[in-house]
Design a protein around this motif. Structure first.
Motif, short mmCIF file in Angstrom:
data_model
loop_
_atom_site.label_atom_id
_atom_site.label_comp_id
_atom_site.label_asym_id
_atom_site.label_seq_id
_atom_site.Cartn_x
_atom_site.Cartn_y
_atom_site.Cartn_z
N TYR A 137 -7.22 -1.68 -5.99
CA TYR A 137 -6.70 -2.83 -5.25
C TYR A 137 -5.19 -2.93 -5.53
CZ TYR A 137 -11.65 -4.17 -4.95
OH TYR A 137 -13.01 -4.19 -4.72
N PRO A 138 -4.36 -2.29 -4.72
CA PRO A 138 -2.92 -2.23 -5.00
C PRO A 138 -2.24 -3.59 -5.12
CG PRO A 138 -3.53 -0.66 -3.29
CD PRO A 138 -4.73 -1.51 -3.52
N SER A 139 -2.77 -4.60 -4.43
CA SER A 139 -2.12 -5.91 -4.46
C SER A 139 -2.51 -6.75 -5.67
CB SER A 139 -2.45 -6.69 -3.18
OG SER A 139 -3.84 -6.94 -3.09
N VAL A 140 -3.46 -6.28 -6.47
CA VAL A 140 -3.96 -7.06 -7.61
C VAL A 140 -3.29 -6.57 -8.90
CG1 VAL A 140 -6.00 -7.68 -8.96
CG2 VAL A 140 -6.17 -7.46 -6.47
N ARG A 141 -2.72 -7.50 -9.66
CA ARG A 141 -2.11 -7.16 -10.94
C ARG A 141 -3.17 -7.10 -12.03
NH1 ARG A 141 1.58 -11.50 -12.57
NH2 ARG A 141 2.01 -10.10 -14.32
N TYR A 142 -2.92 -6.24 -13.01
CA TYR A 142 -3.86 -6.03 -14.11
C TYR A 142 -3.12 -6.13 -15.43
CZ TYR A 142 -6.87 -3.38 -17.34
OH TYR A 142 -7.63 -2.96 -18.42
#
Length: 390
Positions: A137-142
């Motif tokens: 999920y490229p838009s989700v930060r981890y």
């Protein structure tokens, strides 16, 4: 027992209900004008496919539905917040080793109306399964929070997430499309430091899930309420909402402090984290908004062992809070709460010993609660010590 979970608009009902094989009935969320207004249970052995579905649902509906229906029929408009300005906000999901649940949660968040910033906090991971999932999920930060404990993860979310408001949901929950926007609309009043929403069962596939829902689940009703210390005792702050579905104003931590890392999942106190945070907000004179239109869906624990542990954990967390309030805050009202608990629980234990009929559970609820309560004080001391060493 298995119940199918349905989300139906009373204004646009299907002609009839399909009966899935192996299910005993349907647990139905009822909407009016798109708003969650009530619920009903339809038992398939009593369901008549030839009779109007609306009539059968109306007979089974709870009082909340009828209150909403009557209000609409007499032309009253539900009082709903109309904020002058929507604050900047983001969503945080604190998780640990549940990639299947997390995937369903993230898919739901990305399907919402409007796209907030989403942060996943991986709490003391044992594997890289969560990191690999979030990478899809490229838009989700981890981010990783290495110290175990839900409130360590929540405090990291407060540090790392963007915006004035941080909304929290659990990894085993799925938001309704308008969940985020309905939470945010409650923050126009500067005294509202937190908002919580309605949580319904995502599935009722096992006896344990049905039992938890029968015990109340995470439901807090279908009417919007603004809680303060006049409306509710701060020690009953759990009535304002559950940790699976809430948002906080970042400034709340300046007012009452951060989440207590000695409470919550992953600690020896097991639970009580958001309840303690809400308690401190109410005691300081602030407000908490409960808005049932901020709806999400939770996958309840599937086994009886998990349900028993959950009931135990809630009571353990409750007594951890009382221990904190009495010994570290010098709040004498904690003694009154203890006396009140004993007056209620001792008769419940006596009734449990004398009961003749089985309640359908393989364990005793009062006994699980008593075990949790007795473990709460020591659990909080142990959790505080672990938090200091972390």
């Amino acid at each position: 027992m298995k119940l199918s979970v349905l989300d139906l608009s009373f204004d646009a009902l299907p002609e009839h209900l399909d009966r899935p094989e192996g299910y005993d009935g349907a647990f139905v969320l009822l909407r009016l004008d798109g708003r969650p207004c009530g619920q009903a249970i339809i038992w398939y052995d009593q369901y008549d496919p030839e009779a109007p579905l609306a009539r059968q649902l109306a007979r089974a509906a709870n009082s909340s539905f009828w209150e909403c229906w009557t209000t609409r029929q007499i032309g009253m408009t539900p009082a709903e917040p109309a904020p002058s300005q929507i604050p900047s906000a983001s969503v945080a999901v604190c998780t640990r080793e549940r990639p299947d649940d997390l995937k369903r949660c993230l898919d739901g968040l990305l399907a919402m109306t409007g796209q907030p910033s989403i942060l996943v906090v991986d709490n003391a991971p044992k594997t890289d399964a969560t990191r690999q999932l979030v990478a899809q999920y490229p838009s989700v930060r981890y981010v990783v929070e290495p110290k175990p404990g839900l409130d360590h993860a929540r405090n990291t979310a407060l540090d790392q997430a963007e915006g004035e408001i941080i909304a929290f949901t659990d990894d085993d929950a799925v938001p309704d499309p308008d969940w985020f926007s309905c939470l945010l609309r409650n923050f126009d009043d500067p005294l509202v430091m937190a908002a919580a929403g309605l949580t319904m069962a995502l599935e009722l596939e096992s006896d344990a899930q049905v039992a938890f829902q029968r015990l109340g689940g995470f439901g807090r009703g279908f009417q919007r309420v603004i809680y303060d210390a006049v409306v509710v005792d701060p020690f009953d702050s759990w009535k304002a909402g559950a940790g699976v579905n809430f948002a906080v104003r970042r400034a709340a931590t300046d007012a009452v402090g951060r989440f207590d890392p000695a409470l919550g999942a992953g600690t020896a106190a097991h639970a009580g984290d958001e309840t303690d945070f809400f308690r401190r907000l109410l005691a300081a004179g602030y407000k908490i908004a409960y808005d049932p239109q901020a709806l999400n869906w939770h996958r309840h624990r599937r086994s009886m062992e998990e349900l028993e542990q959950q009931i135990y954990a809630y009571e353990c967390g409750s007594f951890a809070i009382l221990t904190k309030a009495l010994l570290f805050e010098r709040n004498p009202r904690a003694v009154m709460r203890l006396v009140r608990w004993l007056r209620q629980q001792i008769p419940a234990l006596v009734r449990e010993r004398r009961r003749a009929a089985d309640n359908g559970l393989p364990f005793s609820i009062p006994v699980a609660q008593a075990r949790g309560a007795s473990a709460g004080p020591a659990g909080y001391f142990r959790a505080r010590r672990q938090a200091r060493q972390a």
